[in-house]
Design a protein around this motif. Sequence first.
Motif, PDB file in Angstrom:
ATOM      1  N   VAL A 237       0.804  -1.219   0.000  1.00  0.00           N
ATOM      2  CA  VAL A 237       0.000   0.000   0.000  1.00  0.00           C
ATOM      3  C   VAL A 237       0.843   1.277   0.000  1.00  0.00           C
ATOM      4  CG1 VAL A 237      -2.098  -0.995   0.978  1.00  0.00           C
ATOM      5  CG2 VAL A 237      -0.343  -0.169   2.513  1.00  0.00           C
ATOM      6  N   VAL A 238       0.366   2.227  -0.787  1.00  0.00           N
ATOM      7  CA  VAL A 238       0.980   3.556  -0.828  1.00  0.00           C
ATOM      8  C   VAL A 238       0.034   4.503  -0.109  1.00  0.00           C
ATOM      9  CG1 VAL A 238       1.903   5.381  -2.294  1.00  0.00           C
ATOM     10  CG2 VAL A 238       2.045   2.980  -3.050  1.00  0.00           C
ATOM     11  N   ILE A 239       0.519   5.050   1.011  1.00  0.00           N
ATOM     12  CA  ILE A 239      -0.283   5.950   1.838  1.00  0.00           C
ATOM     13  C   ILE A 239      -0.009   7.369   1.335  1.00  0.00           C
ATOM     14  CG2 ILE A 239      -0.756   6.680   4.245  1.00  0.00           C
ATOM     15  CD1 ILE A 239      -0.958   3.643   3.858  1.00  0.00           C
ATOM     16  N   ALA A 240      -0.922   7.894   0.527  1.00  0.00           N
ATOM     17  CA  ALA A 240      -0.721   9.221  -0.065  1.00  0.00           C
ATOM     18  C   ALA A 240      -1.594  10.220   0.697  1.00  0.00           C
ATOM     19  CB  ALA A 240      -1.103   9.195  -1.538  1.00  0.00           C
ATOM     20  N   ASP A 241      -0.979  11.214   1.299  1.00  0.00           N
ATOM     21  CA  ASP A 241      -1.772  12.155   2.099  1.00  0.00           C
ATOM     22  C   ASP A 241      -1.085  13.511   2.123  1.00  0.00           C
ATOM     23  OD1 ASP A 241      -4.216  11.483   4.311  1.00  0.00           O
ATOM     24  OD2 ASP A 241      -3.155  13.382   4.640  1.00  0.00           O
ATOM     25  N   LEU A 242      -1.929  14.503   2.320  1.00  0.00           N
ATOM     26  CA  LEU A 242      -1.471  15.873   2.526  1.00  0.00           C
ATOM     27  C   LEU A 242      -0.530  15.948   3.733  1.00  0.00           C
ATOM     28  CD1 LEU A 242      -2.314  18.752   1.534  1.00  0.00           C
ATOM     29  CD2 LEU A 242      -4.169  18.671   3.197  1.00  0.00           C
ATOM     30  N   LYS A 243      -0.870  15.193   4.756  1.00  0.00           N
ATOM     31  CA  LYS A 243      -0.106  15.234   6.010  1.00  0.00           C
ATOM     32  C   LYS A 243       0.929  14.111   5.990  1.00  0.00           C
ATOM     33  CE  LYS A 243      -4.122  16.926   8.541  1.00  0.00           C
ATOM     34  NZ  LYS A 243      -5.352  16.415   9.162  1.00  0.00           N
ATOM     35  N   LEU A 244       2.187  14.480   5.654  1.00  0.00           N
ATOM     36  CA  LEU A 244       3.224  13.449   5.505  1.00  0.00           C
ATOM     37  C   LEU A 244       3.528  12.754   6.826  1.00  0.00           C
ATOM     38  CD1 LEU A 244       5.156  11.901   3.701  1.00  0.00           C
ATOM     39  CD2 LEU A 244       6.863  13.696   4.075  1.00  0.00           C
ATOM     40  N   ASP A 245       3.561  13.510   7.951  1.00  0.00           N
ATOM     41  CA  ASP A 245       3.871  12.883   9.245  1.00  0.00           C
ATOM     42  C   ASP A 245       2.857  11.789   9.578  1.00  0.00           C
ATOM     43  OD1 ASP A 245       5.909  14.601   9.447  1.00  0.00           O
ATOM     44  OD2 ASP A 245       5.120  15.779  11.141  1.00  0.00           O
ATOM     45  N   ALA A 246       1.579  12.111   9.380  1.00  0.00           N
ATOM     46  CA  ALA A 246       0.527  11.134   9.681  1.00  0.00           C
ATOM     47  C   ALA A 246       0.591   9.961   8.705  1.00  0.00           C
ATOM     48  CB  ALA A 246      -0.842  11.811   9.616  1.00  0.00           C
ATOM     49  N   ALA A 247       0.951  10.244   7.438  1.00  0.00           N
ATOM     50  CA  ALA A 247       1.085   9.164   6.448  1.00  0.00           C
ATOM     51  C   ALA A 247       2.237   8.241   6.833  1.00  0.00           C
ATOM     52  CB  ALA A 247       1.299   9.750   5.056  1.00  0.00           C
ATOM     53  N   GLU A 248       3.362   8.841   7.274  1.00  0.00           N
ATOM     54  CA  GLU A 248       4.520   8.032   7.707  1.00  0.00           C
ATOM     55  C   GLU A 248       4.128   7.155   8.896  1.00  0.00           C
ATOM     56  OE1 GLU A 248       7.389   7.944   6.222  1.00  0.00           O
ATOM     57  OE2 GLU A 248       8.009   9.912   5.473  1.00  0.00           O
ATOM     58  N   ALA A 249       3.348   7.747   9.824  1.00  0.00           N
ATOM     59  CA  ALA A 249       2.943   6.994  11.022  1.00  0.00           C
ATOM     60  C   ALA A 249       2.050   5.815  10.630  1.00  0.00           C
ATOM     61  CB  ALA A 249       2.218   7.915  12.004  1.00  0.00           C
ATOM     62  N   THR A 250       1.125   6.046   9.694  1.00  0.00           N
ATOM     63  CA  THR A 250       0.249   4.957   9.239  1.00  0.00           C
ATOM     64  C   THR A 250       1.064   3.862   8.553  1.00  0.00           C
ATOM     65  OG1 THR A 250      -1.580   6.495   8.944  1.00  0.00           O
ATOM     66  CG2 THR A 250      -1.758   4.411   7.780  1.00  0.00           C
ATOM     67  N   ALA A 251       2.002   4.275   7.691  1.00  0.00           N
ATOM     68  CA  ALA A 251       2.838   3.285   6.986  1.00  0.00           C
ATOM     69  C   ALA A 251       3.657   2.478   7.999  1.00  0.00           C
ATOM     70  CB  ALA A 251       3.743   3.986   5.977  1.00  0.00           C
ATOM     71  N   ALA A 252       4.163   3.152   9.036  1.00  0.00           N
ATOM     72  CA  ALA A 252       4.976   2.457  10.053  1.00  0.00           C
ATOM     73  C   ALA A 252       4.110   1.440  10.808  1.00  0.00           C
ATOM     74  CB  ALA A 252       5.588   3.477  11.013  1.00  0.00           C
ATOM     75  N   GLU A 253       2.866   1.833  11.119  1.00  0.00           N
ATOM     76  CA  GLU A 253       1.952   0.900  11.816  1.00  0.00           C
ATOM     77  C   GLU A 253       1.697  -0.340  10.958  1.00  0.00           C
ATOM     78  OE1 GLU A 253      -0.586   4.542  13.750  1.00  0.00           O
ATOM     79  OE2 GLU A 253      -1.745   2.898  12.881  1.00  0.00           O
ATOM     80  N   ILE A 254       1.505  -0.120   9.668  1.00  0.00           N
ATOM     81  CA  ILE A 254       1.225  -1.257   8.771  1.00  0.00           C
ATOM     82  C   ILE A 254       2.454  -2.164   8.669  1.00  0.00           C
ATOM     83  CG2 ILE A 254       0.832  -1.844   6.321  1.00  0.00           C
ATOM     84  CD1 ILE A 254      -1.142   0.568   6.266  1.00  0.00           C
ATOM     85  N   ARG A 255       3.640  -1.553   8.587  1.00  0.00           N
ATOM     86  CA  ARG A 255       4.861  -2.383   8.514  1.00  0.00           C
ATOM     87  C   ARG A 255       5.054  -3.154   9.814  1.00  0.00           C
ATOM     88  NH1 ARG A 255       6.909   2.163   5.422  1.00  0.00           N
ATOM     89  NH2 ARG A 255       7.704   3.080   7.331  1.00  0.00           N
ATOM     90  N   ALA A 256       4.736  -2.490  10.941  1.00  0.00           N
ATOM     91  CA  ALA A 256       4.894  -3.162  12.243  1.00  0.00           C
ATOM     92  C   ALA A 256       3.953  -4.357  12.355  1.00  0.00           C
ATOM     93  CB  ALA A 256       4.633  -2.170  13.374  1.00  0.00           C
ATOM     94  N   ALA A 257       2.809  -4.280  11.649  1.00  0.00           N
ATOM     95  CA  ALA A 257       1.849  -5.399  11.678  1.00  0.00           C
ATOM     96  C   ALA A 257       2.196  -6.456  10.618  1.00  0.00           C
ATOM     97  CB  ALA A 257       0.436  -4.857  11.459  1.00  0.00           C
ATOM     98  N   GLY A 258       3.340  -6.284   9.939  1.00  0.00           N
ATOM     99  CA  GLY A 258       3.791  -7.290   8.970  1.00  0.00           C
ATOM    100  C   GLY A 258       3.437  -6.968   7.531  1.00  0.00           C
ATOM    101  N   GLY A 259       2.872  -5.791   7.291  1.00  0.00           N
ATOM    102  CA  GLY A 259       2.484  -5.412   5.926  1.00  0.00           C
ATOM    103  C   GLY A 259       3.590  -4.642   5.218  1.00  0.00           C
TER     104      GLY A 259
END
Length: 261
Positions: free
Chosen positions: A33-55
Amino acid sequence: MSRLDNKVCLVTGAASGIGKRIAEVYAANGGKVVIADLKLDAAEATAAEIRAAGGDALAVAMDVTDERQVIDGVAKAVAHYGRVDVLVSNAGIQIVNRITDFSLADWKKMLAIHLDGAFLTTRECLKDMQARKQGGAIIYMGSVHSHEASKLKAPYVTAKHGLLGLARVVAKEAAEYGVRANVICPGFVRTPLVEKQIPEQAKELGISEQDVVRNVMLKDTVDGEFTTVDDVANTALFLAAFETNALTGQSLVVSHGWYMQ
Ligand code: NAD
């Protein structure tokens, strides 16, 4: 084989609410998944959560109203993952006001996010899908307001109706490449976008917040229930994984029966 089988899925507005849940469900079902958002910090946090869950997830900064940022963001996704198979054009905001009080600036801002954003992300992702000739899915986040009107929401209702037209044209133009285009039309979902509207509508309509929920937002549902982010994400998963052009140019209303087609 997982349902998304390593498909690369770009979701706009994926740092919050519905888009975030779609990204999580896609990742849990084998999508990259590519998390594309106006808010880069929040997008990075979402991507990190997904990676931490094995995604597998990548965050990209993207204001969907900015042509350069959309071109660069999609290019970054293609450079990282090699392609885009699924676009979910989901980024959106709400501004409520009476038509006679709407400024032209607010009207234009609403149409830019909902319609320019859908057009620009479609154009860039579709170029990649067409070049590879391996099919794809484009999903627009419409609303019951793609079919119904409500007071105070002139640009939102206009834009969400417009997405039906865009999806139908994309369905026709992209069919020969095996690319499908559909619209998901949720009822009210308790995300930050809706939480903000409850006190605003109470003030505009001169009623209590409880009455906004009960007598405005959920009035026409069959059971007085909010739609959930999971309801919408599971619909987005079904559309992304669907294999043929049999299901294209459609809108799926997920609204506890608020609107029945
Ligand atoms: P939300 O406010 O929780 O999330 C919206 C996300 O979009 C945020 O992360 C925000 O940063 C991002 N965003 C805003 N402007 C952007 C821009 N210009 N470029 C890129 N990203 C941008 O909202 P939500 O409720 O999850 O809404 C998502 C979509 O679902 C919207 O299109 C909305 O109209 C639609 N929708 C929501 C509901 C509902 O009840 N919540 C119902 C029907 C449809």
